[in-house]
Design a protein around this motif. Structure first.
Motif, mmCIF file in Angstrom:
data_model
loop_
_atom_site.group_PDB
_atom_site.id
_atom_site.type_symbol
_atom_site.label_atom_id
_atom_site.label_comp_id
_atom_site.label_asym_id
_atom_site.label_seq_id
_atom_site.Cartn_x
_atom_site.Cartn_y
_atom_site.Cartn_z
ATOM 1 N N VAL A 191 -25.070 -6.492 23.869
ATOM 2 C CA VAL A 191 -25.028 -6.643 25.109
ATOM 3 C C VAL A 191 -24.263 -5.717 25.780
ATOM 4 O O VAL A 191 -23.657 -6.455 26.510
ATOM 5 N N GLN B 211 -23.508 -3.755 29.970
ATOM 6 C CA GLN B 211 -23.724 -3.038 31.360
ATOM 7 C C GLN B 211 -22.450 -2.415 32.165
ATOM 8 O O GLN B 211 -22.179 -2.927 32.026
ATOM 9 N N TRP C 277 -29.358 -3.628 25.447
ATOM 10 C CA TRP C 277 -29.440 -4.013 24.244
ATOM 11 C C TRP C 277 -29.026 -2.877 23.036
ATOM 12 O O TRP C 277 -29.056 -1.954 23.458
ATOM 13 N N LEU D 215 -28.899 -3.979 31.737
ATOM 14 C CA LEU D 215 -28.977 -4.564 30.733
ATOM 15 C C LEU D 215 -28.905 -3.442 29.399
ATOM 16 O O LEU D 215 -30.449 -3.388 30.116
ATOM 17 N N TRP E 268 -24.802 -16.391 25.956
ATOM 18 C CA TRP E 268 -24.210 -15.301 26.644
ATOM 19 C C TRP E 268 -22.873 -15.721 26.879
ATOM 20 O O TRP E 268 -22.153 -16.488 27.242
ATOM 21 N N GLY E 269 -21.881 -14.137 25.899
ATOM 22 C CA GLY E 269 -20.905 -15.152 26.509
ATOM 23 C C GLY E 269 -20.253 -14.729 27.880
ATOM 24 O O GLY E 269 -21.335 -14.122 28.274
ATOM 25 N N GLN E 270 -19.151 -14.808 28.016
ATOM 26 C CA GLN E 270 -18.363 -14.226 29.674
ATOM 27 C C GLN E 270 -18.012 -12.822 30.031
ATOM 28 O O GLN E 270 -18.358 -12.299 31.553
ATOM 29 N N GLY E 271 -18.425 -12.252 29.021
ATOM 30 C CA GLY E 271 -18.111 -11.040 29.138
ATOM 31 C C GLY E 271 -16.915 -10.112 29.096
ATOM 32 O O GLY E 271 -16.024 -10.678 28.785
ATOM 33 N N TYR F 162 -21.469 -7.978 26.409
ATOM 34 C CA TYR F 162 -21.822 -9.817 26.447
ATOM 35 C C TYR F 162 -22.463 -9.687 25.083
ATOM 36 O O TYR F 162 -23.516 -8.789 24.541
ATOM 37 N N ILE G 14 -33.295 -14.797 23.922
ATOM 38 C CA ILE G 14 -31.130 -14.419 24.415
ATOM 39 C C ILE G 14 -31.300 -15.645 24.544
ATOM 40 O O ILE G 14 -31.582 -15.515 26.690
ATOM 41 N N HIS H 77 -26.295 -10.415 19.239
ATOM 42 C CA HIS H 77 -26.477 -9.498 19.497
ATOM 43 C C HIS H 77 -25.216 -8.907 20.781
ATOM 44 O O HIS H 77 -23.952 -9.865 21.139
#
Lengths: 116, 111
Positions: free
Chosen positions: A37, A39, A47, A45, A106-109, A94, A103, A35
């Motif tokens: 997502v 912010q 999607w 958050l 998560w990646g670090q953004g 993310y 989920i 995914h």
């Protein structure tokens, strides 16, 4: 250990394009739903996109027709191609791994700022 | 889309005291397989979200046992038995039963 390392954020003009990358380790991106997502600043958050194991893709109405989710199995990397960017697309994006309708990683953004 | 409504949106707490966050969904989150895909996430300032709880009450590895989840159908609760300083930040519920996944607005925990 599952890891998602993102790259590709930045400042872009309205109407411009940007591609986000999400390099995975510890698992295979083609074996799980993945995914994106986002912010917005000070917001919650939301999607925006999903790619299934069979390659089928899904988008929120807010990005449909402008954003494209894809993956490179050889590089074990997830992408988000963002075109026709608007001010309201400004957000931290993310990447995230789906596991059994949840989920779990998560990646670090990556911060994307759309501004003139 | 399923609407997830959290309350309160802001939660001032005292260290060592309990805290509770409510999450209500606009539709039942019980899936046809009998599971209920309700998750809780914690997001510290400047960090990515981290999952605490999945399927209503299952704690993720490494999550302190002071966190617990409960509920069924459309009403769910996250409880912290004794708040610690590291718990500051935002808490989000998220449903994975219906497509698309949707999140609650978030609850800001303040000490």
């Amino acid at each position: 250990e599952v890891q998602l390392v993102q790259s590709g954020g930045g400042l872009v003009l309205p109407g411009g394009s940007l591609r986000l990358s999400c390099a995975a380790s510890g698992f295979t991106v083609s074996s799980d739903w993945m995914h994106w997502v986002r912010q917005a600043p000070g917001k919650g958050l939301l999607w925006i996109s999903r790619i299934n194991t069979d390659g089928s893709t899904y988008y929120s109405d807010s990005v449909k027709g402008r954003f494209t989710i894809s993956r490179d199995n050889a590089k074990n990397t997830l992408y988000l191609q963002m075109n026709s960017l608007r001010d309201e697309d400004t957000a931290v994006y993310y990447c995230a791994r789906d596991f059994h309708f949840s989920i779990d990683s998560w990646g670090q953004g990556a911060l994307v700022t759309v501004s003139s | 889309d399923v609407v997830m409504t959290q309350s309160p949106l802001s939660l001032p707490v005292t260290l060592g005291q309990p805290a509770s966050i409510s999450c209500r969904s606009s539709q039942s989150l019980r899936y046809s397989d009998g599971n209920t895909y309700l998750n809780w996430f914690h997001q510290r300032p400047g960090q990515s979200p981290r999952r605490l709880i999945y399927k209503v009450s299952n704690r993720d590895s490494g999550v302190p046992d002071r966190f617990s989840g409960s509920g069924s159908g459309t009403d769910f609760t996250l409880k912290i038995s004794r708040v610690e300083a590291e718990d500051v930040g935002m808490f989000y519920c998220m449903q994975g039963t219906h497509w698309p996944y949707t999140f609650g607005q978030g609850t800001q925990l303040e000490i």
